[in-house]
Design an enzyme around this catalytic site. Sequence first.
Site, PDB file in Angstrom:
ATOM      1  N   CYS A  90       0.810  -1.220   0.000  1.00 37.89           N
ATOM      2  CA  CYS A  90       0.000   0.000   0.000  1.00 37.89           C
ATOM      3  C   CYS A  90       0.844   1.270   0.000  1.00 37.89           C
ATOM      4  O   CYS A  90       0.317   2.369  -0.186  1.00 37.89           O
ATOM      5  CB  CYS A  90      -0.927   0.007   1.206  1.00 37.89           C
ATOM      6  SG  CYS A  90      -1.989  -1.447   1.309  1.00 37.89           S
ATOM      7  N   HIS A  96      -9.161   3.124  -1.597  1.00 33.83           N
ATOM      8  CA  HIS A  96      -7.800   2.626  -1.385  1.00 33.83           C
ATOM      9  C   HIS A  96      -7.357   1.678  -2.507  1.00 33.83           C
ATOM     10  O   HIS A  96      -7.140   0.491  -2.262  1.00 33.83           O
ATOM     11  CB  HIS A  96      -7.740   1.930  -0.018  1.00 33.83           C
ATOM     12  CG  HIS A  96      -6.398   1.433   0.373  1.00 33.83           C
ATOM     13  ND1 HIS A  96      -5.218   2.004  -0.052  1.00 33.83           N
ATOM     14  CD2 HIS A  96      -6.035   0.370   1.162  1.00 33.83           C
ATOM     15  CE1 HIS A  96      -4.211   1.338   0.455  1.00 33.83           C
ATOM     16  NE2 HIS A  96      -4.677   0.340   1.189  1.00 33.83           N
TER      17      HIS A  96
END
Length: 419
Positions: free
Chosen positions: A91, A361
């Site tokens: 991420c 996300h």
Amino acid sequence: MRDVYVIGTSCTPFGKRPGDGFKDLTREAYLEVLQDAGLETGDGIEQAWFGNCGMGTFGQRNIRGQVCFTPLVREGLFPERVPMINVEGGCATASMAFHGAWKDVASGDMEMSLAIGVEKTFVPGDAERTLEIFEGGIDQLDPGEWHDYYAEKGREAGKPFEANGGGGTVFMNTYAMQAAWHMKHYGTTQEQIAIAASKNHWHGSMNPKAQYRFEVSVEEALADRDISWPLTRAMCAPIGDGAAAAILVSGDRLAGMDRAVRERAIKVRGSVLTGGKYRAADEPGLSRVAAQKAYAKSGLSPTDVDLVEVHDATSFCEIFQLEMLGFAEDGKGGAFVGDGNTRLDGRLPVNLSGGLVSKGHPVGATGLSMIHELALQLRGEAGARQADRARIALAENGGGVIGFDEAACSVILLEGPAA
């Protein structure tokens, strides 16, 4: 090291976009960043950093950026023979791309560098493929190591580890254990986590590029479907697709650009990466190390920061990261959020984009979407969610997991244009 400036940022709308492929998202983010930087083509770009995590699951395991940019090169929009470095860091991927572009310019090796992150995590009718993308963010070579670690930490937290419990990924369960440990040792409450979630859904409702553009009350966040106690669905980031980008230049290159570009340029005061480890539950995380290094290198301190974007894969993460970054004392992050400090109208606005729980996300694009939001804020271009007196901003972005740490963490400090 030379001064480095961001002259353009972009972010596509985040969400479930099954009709758009990787090349479509790349084009969208790239053309928008050119426009934001006042450029017709990328002829001045000397190097590019392409961030992505999951394209291998779709069959493109190598040369991902080169493949996505081939049509743009053919059309004369991206220069020929420019090197492109493919980056992956869970991420934190897009922040790693930003860091690479920053180093290009800061070192004196390049005058202009591009960072771009592109991701698709929503695969209609194929949950296994989505799961495969996320499973890459944890050790698959020796899974027994983290199973044993989480079993021990679950006992310490009073919340047994469930590898596949609650309908979320393993990451949601590890975050839930950390939240439970924090609640047990510091008195943090589920309501405080819900306050963070509700606040970010409110911010996200004002962001036209957010995946979720609706408000969620504290009561609704608490009553939502459990993912892994104490985390409900409203407290967790959704699955989605998107892309984001930034163009960075040297002070010398900026000086020769149009006044309109110079007046909107954002100075990079610091960019730091750190790596994770299996740590004790009461040991500070790697974001504290990154923040301390970033403050030292920039000559800034937490009291200088006017607004923040943090990696709230869950709303508990916002509470924890505020402590790690020096904005709240250890154990006091929940109270800091609960008292309203992190709202748009608070003394330290946090996640004005809506954060990951509302903005979305798409893992390989997330870090650069934070830079985009902070650039809007520092330029005074954020519309209804514009913060007052924003001059110094911080972005914190973590990726992958090693125990209770992320595998990698980025902290970036930015300074807005002179008033």
